[in-house]
Design an enzyme around this catalytic site. Structure first.
Site, PDB file in Angstrom:
ATOM      1  N   GLU A   9     -14.828  -7.935   2.679  1.00  8.94           N
ATOM      2  CA  GLU A   9     -13.439  -7.955   3.079  1.00  8.94           C
ATOM      3  C   GLU A   9     -12.630  -8.414   1.929  1.00  8.94           C
ATOM      4  O   GLU A   9     -13.265  -9.167   0.990  1.00  8.94           O
ATOM      5  CB  GLU A   9     -13.249  -8.886   4.081  1.00  8.94           C
ATOM      6  CG  GLU A   9     -11.954  -9.484   4.469  1.00  8.94           C
ATOM      7  CD  GLU A   9     -11.866 -10.291   5.562  1.00  8.94           C
ATOM      8  OE1 GLU A   9     -10.780 -10.548   6.339  1.00  8.94           O
ATOM      9  OE2 GLU A   9     -12.552 -11.137   5.699  1.00  8.94           O
TER      10      GLU A   9
ATOM     11  N   LYS B 151      -7.422  -4.601  10.360  1.00  5.97           N
ATOM     12  CA  LYS B 151      -8.217  -5.719  10.936  1.00  5.97           C
ATOM     13  C   LYS B 151      -7.167  -6.089  12.363  1.00  5.97           C
ATOM     14  O   LYS B 151      -6.300  -6.514  12.237  1.00  5.97           O
ATOM     15  CB  LYS B 151      -8.431  -6.895   9.945  1.00  5.97           C
ATOM     16  CG  LYS B 151      -9.223  -7.885  10.726  1.00  5.97           C
ATOM     17  CD  LYS B 151      -9.520  -8.949   9.690  1.00  5.97           C
ATOM     18  CE  LYS B 151     -10.201 -10.125  10.094  1.00  5.97           C
ATOM     19  NZ  LYS B 151     -10.589 -11.095   9.242  1.00  5.97           N
TER      20      LYS B 151
ATOM     21  N   CYS C  22     -14.739  -8.652   9.480  1.00  5.47           N
ATOM     22  CA  CYS C  22     -15.119 -10.403   9.406  1.00  5.47           C
ATOM     23  C   CYS C  22     -14.708 -10.924  10.923  1.00  5.47           C
ATOM     24  O   CYS C  22     -15.661 -10.326  11.791  1.00  5.47           O
ATOM     25  CB  CYS C  22     -14.013 -10.975   8.442  1.00  5.47           C
ATOM     26  SG  CYS C  22     -14.662 -12.684   7.906  1.00  5.47           S
TER      27      CYS C  22
END
Length: 275
Positions: free
Chosen positions: A38, A114, A147
Protein backbone atom coordinates in the site's frame (compact mmCIF):
# COMPACT_ATOMS: atom_id res chain seq x y z
CA UNK A 1 1.62 -19.34 -12.41
CA UNK A 2 4.16 -17.63 -10.17
CA UNK A 3 3.12 -14.71 -7.98
CA UNK A 4 5.35 -12.52 -5.82
CA UNK A 5 4.77 -10.46 -2.68
CA UNK A 6 7.39 -7.71 -2.46
CA UNK A 7 8.03 -6.36 1.05
CA UNK A 8 9.62 -2.91 0.78
CA UNK A 9 10.77 -0.04 3.02
CA UNK A 10 9.62 3.27 1.48
CA UNK A 11 11.10 6.63 2.42
CA UNK A 12 8.30 9.11 2.96
CA UNK A 13 7.94 11.49 0.02
CA UNK A 14 10.77 10.06 -2.12
CA UNK A 15 8.81 8.53 -5.00
CA UNK A 16 11.79 7.99 -7.30
CA UNK A 17 13.85 6.15 -4.67
CA UNK A 18 10.89 4.14 -3.42
CA UNK A 19 10.06 2.76 -6.84
CA UNK A 20 13.69 2.19 -7.81
CA UNK A 21 14.43 0.21 -4.66
CA UNK A 22 11.19 -1.75 -4.92
CA UNK A 23 11.72 -2.90 -8.50
CA UNK A 24 15.37 -3.71 -7.80
CA UNK A 25 14.19 -6.00 -5.01
CA UNK A 26 11.45 -7.51 -7.16
CA UNK A 27 13.93 -8.18 -9.96
CA UNK A 28 15.62 -10.79 -7.77
CA UNK A 29 12.72 -13.18 -8.41
CA UNK A 30 10.76 -14.18 -11.51
CA UNK A 31 6.97 -14.05 -11.44
CA UNK A 32 3.98 -13.36 -13.68
CA UNK A 33 2.39 -11.05 -11.08
CA UNK A 34 4.22 -8.85 -8.55
CA UNK A 35 2.28 -7.35 -5.63
CA UNK A 36 3.82 -4.34 -3.84
CA UNK A 37 2.62 -2.66 -0.60
CA UNK A 38 0.00 0.00 0.00
CA UNK A 39 1.18 3.56 -0.77
CA UNK A 40 4.54 2.16 -1.87
CA UNK A 41 5.27 5.17 -4.06
CA UNK A 42 4.79 7.82 -1.38
CA UNK A 43 5.07 6.38 2.12
CA UNK A 44 2.21 6.39 4.58
CA UNK A 45 2.33 8.98 7.37
CA UNK A 46 0.85 12.13 5.86
CA UNK A 47 0.30 15.16 8.05
CA UNK A 48 -2.34 16.92 5.92
CA UNK A 49 -4.62 16.55 2.93
CA UNK A 50 -2.47 19.03 1.06
CA UNK A 51 0.55 16.79 1.55
CA UNK A 52 -1.38 13.75 0.36
CA UNK A 53 -2.51 15.66 -2.71
CA UNK A 54 1.02 16.83 -3.46
CA UNK A 55 2.22 13.22 -3.64
CA UNK A 56 -0.88 11.89 -5.43
CA UNK A 57 -0.76 10.62 -9.00
CA UNK A 58 -3.26 10.53 -11.85
CA UNK A 59 -3.35 7.12 -13.58
CA UNK A 60 -3.12 7.27 -17.35
CA UNK A 61 -1.82 10.83 -17.30
CA UNK A 62 1.50 12.22 -18.41
CA UNK A 63 4.64 11.10 -16.60
CA UNK A 64 4.80 14.42 -14.73
CA UNK A 65 1.43 13.64 -13.12
CA UNK A 66 2.19 9.97 -12.35
CA UNK A 67 5.96 9.51 -11.93
CA UNK A 68 5.71 6.44 -9.71
CA UNK A 69 3.15 4.66 -11.87
CA UNK A 70 5.11 5.55 -14.99
CA UNK A 71 8.32 4.04 -13.55
CA UNK A 72 6.45 0.91 -12.47
CA UNK A 73 4.98 0.66 -15.95
CA UNK A 74 8.41 0.86 -17.56
CA UNK A 75 9.62 -1.95 -15.28
CA UNK A 76 6.51 -4.09 -15.89
CA UNK A 77 7.03 -3.75 -19.63
CA UNK A 78 10.71 -4.71 -19.33
CA UNK A 79 9.76 -7.84 -17.34
CA UNK A 80 6.66 -8.65 -19.42
CA UNK A 81 4.89 -8.98 -16.08
CA UNK A 82 1.83 -7.72 -14.24
CA UNK A 83 2.21 -5.35 -11.28
CA UNK A 84 -0.11 -4.35 -8.44
CA UNK A 85 1.06 -1.41 -6.33
CA UNK A 86 -0.43 1.05 -3.86
CA UNK A 87 -0.31 4.81 -4.47
CA UNK A 88 -2.20 8.00 -3.54
CA UNK A 89 -4.59 8.75 -6.42
CA UNK A 90 -5.64 12.25 -7.46
CA UNK A 91 -9.14 12.39 -8.96
CA UNK A 92 -10.36 15.95 -9.35
CA UNK A 93 -10.56 17.53 -5.91
CA UNK A 94 -10.36 14.18 -4.13
CA UNK A 95 -7.45 11.95 -3.16
CA UNK A 96 -7.92 8.20 -2.73
CA UNK A 97 -5.78 5.51 -1.16
CA UNK A 98 -5.59 3.33 -4.27
CA UNK A 99 -3.97 0.35 -5.88
CA UNK A 100 -3.13 0.11 -9.58
CA UNK A 101 -3.04 -2.98 -11.75
CA UNK A 102 -0.42 -2.46 -14.45
CA UNK A 103 -0.20 -4.78 -17.44
CA UNK A 104 2.85 -6.20 -19.25
CA UNK A 105 2.49 -3.36 -21.75
CA UNK A 106 3.11 -0.83 -18.96
CA UNK A 107 -0.44 0.55 -19.02
CA UNK A 108 -2.72 0.88 -15.99
CA UNK A 109 -5.53 -1.64 -16.50
CA UNK A 110 -7.54 -1.06 -13.34
CA UNK A 111 -7.54 1.02 -10.16
CA UNK A 112 -9.09 0.00 -6.84
CA UNK A 113 -9.90 2.71 -4.29
CA UNK A 114 -9.72 1.55 -0.68
CA UNK A 115 -13.21 1.17 0.75
CA UNK A 116 -12.41 0.88 4.46
CA UNK A 117 -10.13 3.67 5.64
CA UNK A 118 -8.13 3.15 8.81
CA UNK A 119 -7.82 5.76 11.57
CA UNK A 120 -6.08 8.96 10.34
CA UNK A 121 -6.50 7.89 6.71
CA UNK A 122 -9.98 9.39 7.09
CA UNK A 123 -8.29 12.78 7.45
CA UNK A 124 -6.22 12.42 4.26
CA UNK A 125 -8.31 10.41 1.81
CA UNK A 126 -11.80 10.11 0.42
CA UNK A 127 -13.34 6.66 0.97
CA UNK A 128 -13.50 4.40 -2.06
CA UNK A 129 -16.52 5.06 -4.24
CA UNK A 130 -16.83 1.89 -6.33
CA UNK A 131 -16.76 -1.86 -5.86
CA UNK A 132 -13.56 -3.78 -6.55
CA UNK A 133 -13.43 -5.65 -9.84
CA UNK A 134 -11.99 -8.93 -11.03
CA UNK A 135 -9.57 -8.66 -13.95
CA UNK A 136 -7.99 -11.32 -16.12
CA UNK A 137 -4.25 -11.43 -15.40
CA UNK A 138 -2.76 -14.00 -17.74
CA UNK A 139 -4.55 -17.26 -16.89
CA UNK A 140 -5.72 -15.95 -13.49
CA UNK A 141 -8.66 -13.86 -12.36
CA UNK A 142 -7.41 -11.26 -9.88
CA UNK A 143 -9.10 -8.82 -7.51
CA UNK A 144 -7.58 -6.11 -5.31
CA UNK A 145 -8.19 -5.03 -1.73
CA UNK A 146 -6.04 -2.81 0.51
CA UNK A 147 -4.83 -3.23 4.10
CA UNK A 148 -7.73 -2.59 6.56
CA UNK A 149 -10.14 -4.21 4.11
CA UNK A 150 -8.97 -7.42 5.79
CA UNK A 151 -11.37 -6.64 8.65
CA UNK A 152 -14.50 -6.87 6.47
CA UNK A 153 -15.17 -10.41 5.19
CA UNK A 154 -18.12 -9.31 3.06
CA UNK A 155 -15.93 -7.62 0.44
CA UNK A 156 -13.66 -10.68 0.16
CA UNK A 157 -16.70 -12.87 -0.50
CA UNK A 158 -17.95 -10.39 -3.11
CA UNK A 159 -14.67 -10.70 -5.05
CA UNK A 160 -14.72 -14.48 -4.74
CA UNK A 161 -18.29 -14.63 -6.03
CA UNK A 162 -17.19 -12.45 -8.95
CA UNK A 163 -14.72 -15.18 -9.89
CA UNK A 164 -11.43 -14.16 -8.29
CA UNK A 165 -8.75 -16.85 -8.09
CA UNK A 166 -6.29 -14.48 -6.40
CA UNK A 167 -6.93 -11.50 -4.13
CA UNK A 168 -3.99 -9.11 -4.00
CA UNK A 169 -3.77 -7.26 -0.69
CA UNK A 170 -1.26 -4.36 -0.68
CA UNK A 171 -0.86 -3.29 2.93
CA UNK A 172 0.79 -0.95 5.44
CA UNK A 173 -0.13 -2.99 8.52
CA UNK A 174 0.61 -1.53 11.94
CA UNK A 175 -1.13 -3.98 14.31
CA UNK A 176 1.11 -6.98 14.93
CA UNK A 177 -0.19 -10.26 13.48
CA UNK A 178 -3.89 -9.35 13.29
CA UNK A 179 -4.23 -9.27 9.51
CA UNK A 180 -1.62 -11.97 9.06
CA UNK A 181 -3.84 -14.25 11.14
CA UNK A 182 -7.04 -13.20 9.37
CA UNK A 183 -6.03 -13.38 5.71
CA UNK A 184 -5.41 -17.16 5.66
CA UNK A 185 -8.96 -17.46 6.99
CA UNK A 186 -10.23 -15.20 4.18
CA UNK A 187 -8.40 -17.50 1.75
CA UNK A 188 -9.96 -20.60 3.34
CA UNK A 189 -13.47 -19.12 3.50
CA UNK A 190 -13.46 -18.30 -0.19
CA UNK A 191 -10.98 -20.89 -1.52
CA UNK A 192 -8.78 -18.27 -3.16
CA UNK A 193 -5.11 -17.32 -2.97
CA UNK A 194 -4.38 -14.19 -0.92
CA UNK A 195 -1.20 -12.20 -1.49
CA UNK A 196 -0.56 -9.76 1.38
CA UNK A 197 2.35 -7.45 0.50
CA UNK A 198 3.17 -5.43 3.60
CA UNK A 199 5.98 -2.95 4.24
CA UNK A 200 8.64 -2.68 6.95
CA UNK A 201 10.41 0.23 8.60
CA UNK A 202 9.12 3.38 10.28
CA UNK A 203 7.72 6.67 8.98
CA UNK A 204 9.01 9.47 11.24
CA UNK A 205 7.15 12.73 10.68
CA UNK A 206 6.42 15.88 12.70
CA UNK A 207 4.49 14.77 15.80
CA UNK A 208 4.06 11.20 14.59
CA UNK A 209 6.02 7.97 14.30
CA UNK A 210 4.44 4.92 12.67
CA UNK A 211 6.13 1.51 12.58
CA UNK A 212 5.05 -1.25 10.21
CA UNK A 213 4.89 -4.97 10.89
CA UNK A 214 6.17 -6.71 7.75
CA UNK A 215 5.37 -10.46 7.65
CA UNK A 216 4.14 -10.34 4.07
CA UNK A 217 2.66 -13.67 3.09
CA UNK A 218 0.91 -15.77 0.48
CA UNK A 219 -2.01 -17.95 1.64
CA UNK A 220 -3.53 -20.90 -0.20
CA UNK A 221 -7.20 -21.84 -0.77
CA UNK A 222 -6.77 -24.31 2.09
CA UNK A 223 -5.79 -21.48 4.47
CA UNK A 224 -2.14 -22.55 4.53
CA UNK A 225 0.59 -19.87 4.58
CA UNK A 226 2.79 -20.91 1.66
CA UNK A 227 5.48 -18.28 2.21
CA UNK A 228 6.09 -15.54 4.76
CA UNK A 229 8.66 -12.77 5.15
CA UNK A 230 10.09 -11.53 8.43
CA UNK A 231 9.06 -8.46 10.39
CA UNK A 232 11.98 -6.15 9.63
CA UNK A 233 13.85 -6.96 6.40
CA UNK A 234 12.90 -6.23 2.82
CA UNK A 235 12.20 -9.36 0.82
CA UNK A 236 10.57 -10.65 -2.35
CA UNK A 237 8.57 -13.86 -1.85
CA UNK A 238 7.61 -15.96 -4.86
CA UNK A 239 5.09 -18.83 -4.89
CA UNK A 240 3.94 -21.12 -7.68
CA UNK A 241 0.13 -21.30 -7.44
CA UNK A 242 -2.35 -23.85 -8.81
CA UNK A 243 -5.36 -22.04 -10.24
CA UNK A 244 -7.37 -25.28 -10.31
CA UNK A 245 -7.20 -25.34 -6.50
CA UNK A 246 -8.80 -21.88 -6.33
CA UNK A 247 -11.55 -22.88 -8.74
CA UNK A 248 -12.49 -26.02 -6.86
CA UNK A 249 -15.07 -24.85 -4.34
CA UNK A 250 -15.94 -28.31 -3.00
CA UNK A 251 -15.38 -29.09 0.66
CA UNK A 252 -13.11 -32.11 0.52
CA UNK A 253 -14.84 -35.31 -0.65
CA UNK A 254 -18.22 -34.37 0.78
CA UNK A 255 -21.43 -33.39 -0.98
CA UNK A 256 -20.73 -29.77 -0.12
CA UNK A 257 -19.74 -26.93 -2.42
CA UNK A 258 -19.17 -23.69 -0.55
CA UNK A 259 -20.84 -21.35 -3.03
CA UNK A 260 -23.72 -23.60 -4.11
CA UNK A 261 -24.54 -24.30 -0.47
CA UNK A 262 -24.95 -20.63 0.38
CA UNK A 263 -28.39 -19.47 1.66
CA UNK A 264 -28.31 -15.75 0.78
CA UNK A 265 -32.04 -15.37 1.43
CA UNK A 266 -31.12 -15.51 5.12
CA UNK A 267 -28.13 -13.18 4.95
CA UNK A 268 -30.03 -9.89 4.63
CA UNK A 269 -28.74 -8.27 7.86
CA UNK A 270 -25.16 -8.59 6.60
CA UNK A 271 -25.83 -5.91 4.00
CA UNK A 272 -27.77 -3.58 6.32
CA UNK A 273 -25.96 -0.38 7.29
CA UNK A 274 -25.97 0.12 11.07
CA UNK A 275 -26.46 3.67 12.36
Amino acid sequence: MKIAAVQTRPVFGDVETNVAQAVALASRVTASLYVFPELMTSGYAFVSRLEARALAETPGGREAYAPGLHALGVWARSRRAWVIAGFPERAGARVFNSSALIGPDGRVRDVYRKLHLFDDEKLWFAPGDRAPRVTRVGPARVGMLICFDWRFPEIWRALALAGADVIAHPSNLVVPRAAQQATPVRALENRVYVVTANRVGTDVRPDRRIAFTGRSQVSSPDGVVLARAGSSAVRALVVDIDLAAARNKKFGKTRNEIFKDRRPEFYGPVAERKK
